[in-house]
Design a protein around this motif. Structure first.
Motif, PDB file in Angstrom:
ATOM      1  N   LYS A  91      36.097  44.934  40.749  1.00 15.90           N
ATOM      2  CA  LYS A  91      35.817  44.872  41.952  1.00 15.90           C
ATOM      3  C   LYS A  91      36.413  43.739  42.820  1.00 15.90           C
ATOM      4  O   LYS A  91      36.550  43.317  44.043  1.00 15.90           O
ATOM      5  CB  LYS A  91      34.308  44.617  42.399  1.00 15.90           C
ATOM      6  CG  LYS A  91      33.655  45.903  41.885  1.00 15.90           C
ATOM      7  CD  LYS A  91      34.224  46.927  42.945  1.00 15.90           C
ATOM      8  CE  LYS A  91      33.401  48.342  42.456  1.00 15.90           C
ATOM      9  NZ  LYS A  91      33.888  49.567  43.125  1.00 15.90           N
ATOM     10  N   THR A  92      37.077  42.521  42.134  1.00 16.49           N
ATOM     11  CA  THR A  92      37.718  41.619  42.739  1.00 16.49           C
ATOM     12  C   THR A  92      39.111  41.544  42.492  1.00 16.49           C
ATOM     13  O   THR A  92      39.797  41.697  41.405  1.00 16.49           O
ATOM     14  CB  THR A  92      37.223  40.252  42.051  1.00 16.49           C
ATOM     15  OG1 THR A  92      35.978  40.144  42.057  1.00 16.49           O
ATOM     16  CG2 THR A  92      37.835  38.991  42.567  1.00 16.49           C
ATOM     17  N   LYS A 141      32.112  38.919  46.275  1.00 17.43           N
ATOM     18  CA  LYS A 141      32.903  39.425  45.104  1.00 17.43           C
ATOM     19  C   LYS A 141      34.474  39.599  45.807  1.00 17.43           C
ATOM     20  O   LYS A 141      35.502  39.419  44.754  1.00 17.43           O
ATOM     21  CB  LYS A 141      32.313  40.568  44.461  1.00 17.43           C
ATOM     22  CG  LYS A 141      31.073  40.338  43.749  1.00 17.43           C
ATOM     23  CD  LYS A 141      30.648  41.718  43.127  1.00 17.43           C
ATOM     24  CE  LYS A 141      29.414  41.319  42.379  1.00 17.43           C
ATOM     25  NZ  LYS A 141      28.704  42.671  41.779  1.00 17.43           N
TER      26      LYS A 141
END
Length: 529
Positions: free
Chosen positions: A43-44, A82
């Motif tokens: 997700k990053t 995030k």
């Protein structure tokens, strides 16, 4: 020359088209670069994808003078705890600086381009002079890196609007290059709180793949918050809009969205703007509300409604008002079941009163407001049976071209589409018919407002409905009318970015208009694709 002009015009059209994939909006393809074609585990963004030397995007400024400085520049946008993206900004924020002026003001915007590529500004929905419309190769040359340009116009029409790049817009608007334009009426009924909320969609991994989506089948893009019509088979050259897995309000998602503070008894206005790729269905919890304007234009005697969804298509704007008469903490949330839906919500917090705590319910089955029946019915400027100087039928279709899916007007793709030829003062009636089997088409007209006269053969029974962007579902037919009162060459196109870039564009061309601008066929910076 024609090929160059086609590409140039499309740049502007495409810029406008950013809207959401869900029920929301579609704003840009920056973080929406069609690149996240792999998994969603990470997700990053990778460190290499985020230039840590860029400054973090700041909170949105409000610029309220008659002379305004705007600078397009790069920054980093922290969407949630995030995800951080390199973005394009106006004055260092996403959305860009809010321009807030009064009706009657003569405004000068001193614009500087500090991006690594050419750009322009288009004033979405606003009837500026044609020379200020910001379409490269049509009304002006693209503004090169390091160069400046002064936009100038008189704020004649109050309401809620926005501005964005019209140059290589599939990339630039998607990278966050949009801001809001609020024109306050001379005799405005004051509210106690006035909030602007811009809807958009992003990808958690924007820079993997860099897949060129031109010519692909986008037939199920952005047409509701339901997974059953969002997922497509990539082997058939389709595009799965669930890749847009982060939905935002004012550049933030989920708990990062700043709450809206109110006090009991206050009148609150929310200005809702869809700058993304998808239509978004919004639900205001715990309060009755009135829809007081659409696309900046007021509605006649709007009635209070409650627990109904307001569907906002790409490019549309809605102003709603409510009285803060139910203390506690409530939500304005997007409905649907896509992965990003949960992030598109904002808390409405009563100051010093938290006796009620609201819960999200994005899948609750609620009716959608029918704008053709909303408000008090009265005759507007135009009627179905009056005499018109120009009548034009716009058959919107989907077909397979030699290089992939194309989106057509009367069987043609731009620049082969027949323009709407008018003279100043003409009354113009346009019938729009969506014959695409699966595609929504939010049709947007530059430089003018039109009145919606009928839907599916039935006259409008609510308030006169004045708009610049009208969303057509498959099988729907609308009749609209406008007066040719703003000479120039104006785009009339689908505000779905991919449909516009794949041909669904025509022009309203004034026969008696002579432009002072001549495109340079050798200037490769004037790109519209």
């Amino acid at each position: 020359m024609k090929k160059l002009l086609f590409g140039t015009i499309l740049a502007g059209v495409v810029a406008i088209g950013a809207a959401c994939s869900n029920n929301a909006s579609q704003s840009s393809m920056q973080g929406h670069d069609m690149s996240n074609m792999s998994t969603k585990e990470e997700k990053t963004p990778k460190t290499s994808e985020v230039n840590e030397q860029l400054p973090l995007a700041t909170s949105t400024q409000v610029l309220s003078s008659k002379e305004i400085n705007l600078t397009a520049k790069e920054a980093l946008l922290q969407i949630n705890d995030k995800v951080k993206f390199p973005v394009y900004t106006y004055n260092g924020s996403v959305p860009g600086a809010q321009i807030r002026i009064k009706q009657g003001d003569r405004v000068k915007i001193y614009f500087k381009n500090e991006l690594p590529e050419p750009t322009t500004i288009h004033w979405h929905g606003y009837p500026v002079p044609n020379s200020q419309d910001g379409v490269p190769g049509v009304t002006m040359d693209a503004i090169k890196p390091g160069e400046t340009f002064t936009y100038e116009f008189t704020a004649t029409v109050p309401g809620t609007y926005f501005y964005h790049s019209h140059q290589e817009s599939a990339k630039q608007v998607d990278k966050g290059l949009y801001g809001t334009l609020i024109v306050e009426p001379k005799n405005e009924e004051k509210v106690d709180r006035d909030y602007t909320l811009v809807l958009d969609e992003w990808m958690s991994n924007p820079d993997e793949g860099n897949m060129d989506m031109s010519g692909m089948d986008h037939s199920n893009m952005g047409h509701g918050n339901s997974s059953d019509n969002q997922h497509m088979d990539m082997s058939s050259m389709g595009h799965d809009m669930s890749m847009y897995d982060i939905f935002t309000i004012n550049g933030k998602s989920g708990s990062a969205v700043k709450p809206l503070k109110v006090k009991k008894g206050e009148k609150v206005r929310l200005r809702l703007i869809n700058a993304g790729y998808m239509s978004h269905k919004l639900h205001l919890h715990g309060h009755e509300f009135k829809i007081v304007a659409t696309d900046g234009q007021p509605l006649k005697d709007p009635q209070p409604i409650k627990d109904e969804l307001l569907n906002i298509a790409p490019g549309e704007r809605y102003d709603i008002e409510f009285i803060a008469n139910n203390p506690g903490e409530w939500l304005l949330e997007c409905h649907g079941d896509m992965e990003g839906t949960d992030g598109m919500k904002v808390k409405i917090q009563y100051e010093d009163q938290t006796n009620n705590t609201d819960k999200a319910n994005a899948k609750e089955d609620l009716p959608i407001v029918d704008m053709t029946k909303y408000g008090k019915h009265e005759l507007g400027q135009f009627t179905l049976d009056q005499k018109y100087d120009v009548e034009y039928t716009m058959d919107l279709g989907t077909a397979m071209g030699k290089d992939g899916m194309i989106f057509t007007i009367n069987g043609k793709t731009y620049p082969e589409t027949a323009p709407v030829n008018v003279k100043k003062g003409d009354l113009v009636k346009v019938k729009l018919v969506n014959n695409s089997p699966k595609d929504l088409h939010p049709m947007h007209l530059h430089g003018h407002f039109f009145q919606v006269l009928s839907k599916n053969g039935k006259p409008i029974t609510g308030s006169p409905l004045i708009k610049d962007t009208l969303n057509l579902k498959p099988g729907e037919e609308y009749v609209v009318a406008f007066k040719a009162d703003n000479p120039g060459n104006w785009m009339f196109h689908c505000h779905d970015l991919h449909h516009a870039s794949a041909g669904m564009v025509t022009e309203v061309k004034y026969k008696d208009y002579k432009s002072d601008y001549t495109p340079d066929p050798n200037d490769i910076t004037n790109k519209g694709e």
